[in-house]
Design an enzyme around this catalytic site. Structure first.
Site, PDB file in Angstrom:
ATOM      1  N   ARG A  21       0.705  -1.264   0.085  1.00 20.13           N
ATOM      2  CA  ARG A  21       0.194   0.103   0.069  1.00 20.13           C
ATOM      3  C   ARG A  21       0.849   1.110   0.017  1.00 20.13           C
ATOM      4  O   ARG A  21       0.262   2.184  -1.025  1.00 20.13           O
ATOM      5  CB  ARG A  21      -0.921   0.161   1.031  1.00 20.13           C
ATOM      6  CG  ARG A  21      -2.385  -1.033   0.779  1.00 20.13           C
ATOM      7  CD  ARG A  21      -3.211  -1.161   1.994  1.00 20.13           C
ATOM      8  NE  ARG A  21      -2.465  -1.587   3.021  1.00 20.13           N
ATOM      9  CZ  ARG A  21      -2.602  -1.068   4.464  1.00 20.13           C
ATOM     10  NH1 ARG A  21      -3.749  -0.181   4.542  1.00 20.13           N
ATOM     11  NH2 ARG A  21      -2.096  -1.418   5.447  1.00 20.13           N
ATOM     12  N   ASN A  39      -6.762  -2.942   1.688  1.00 18.52           N
ATOM     13  CA  ASN A  39      -6.713  -4.429   1.587  1.00 18.52           C
ATOM     14  C   ASN A  39      -8.104  -4.876   1.787  1.00 18.52           C
ATOM     15  O   ASN A  39      -9.003  -4.492   2.473  1.00 18.52           O
ATOM     16  CB  ASN A  39      -5.849  -4.923   2.521  1.00 18.52           C
ATOM     17  CG  ASN A  39      -4.414  -4.694   2.715  1.00 18.52           C
ATOM     18  OD1 ASN A  39      -3.884  -4.550   1.518  1.00 18.52           O
ATOM     19  ND2 ASN A  39      -3.729  -4.458   3.901  1.00 18.52           N
TER      20      ASN A  39
END
Length: 81
Positions: A21, A39
């Site tokens: 990320r 996620n």
């Protein structure tokens, strides 16, 4: 192609807990894209909006330059109105 596009990019494989990320956030900033990354049970989802060439560059970088511990098995891109 000109203007702006928005795409939902799904990344599957070993992409959680490996710095994926923050990697995507850095790419999005570099390419001047807006959106989000998160996620879920299937992997990482990215919603990116900006110039078509910048979104394409993000997708290519996700496929080819993922963090060292990541294993990208599949990347799918879906246009979002």
């Amino acid at each position: 192609m000109s203007g702006r596009v928005r795409s939902l990019i799904r990344v599957e494989g070993i992409v959680q807990g490996v710095g994926f990320r923050p990697f995507v956030h850095g790419l999005a900033s570099r390419y001047g894209l807006a959106g989000l990354v998160g996620n879920d049970g299937g992997g990482v989802f990215i919603e990116a909006e900006g110039p078509p060439t910048a979104v394409a560059a993000l997708v290519e970088a996700v496929r080819e330059r993922a963090p060292a511990l990541a294993v990208v098995e599949r990347v799918s891109v879906t246009p979002v109105p």
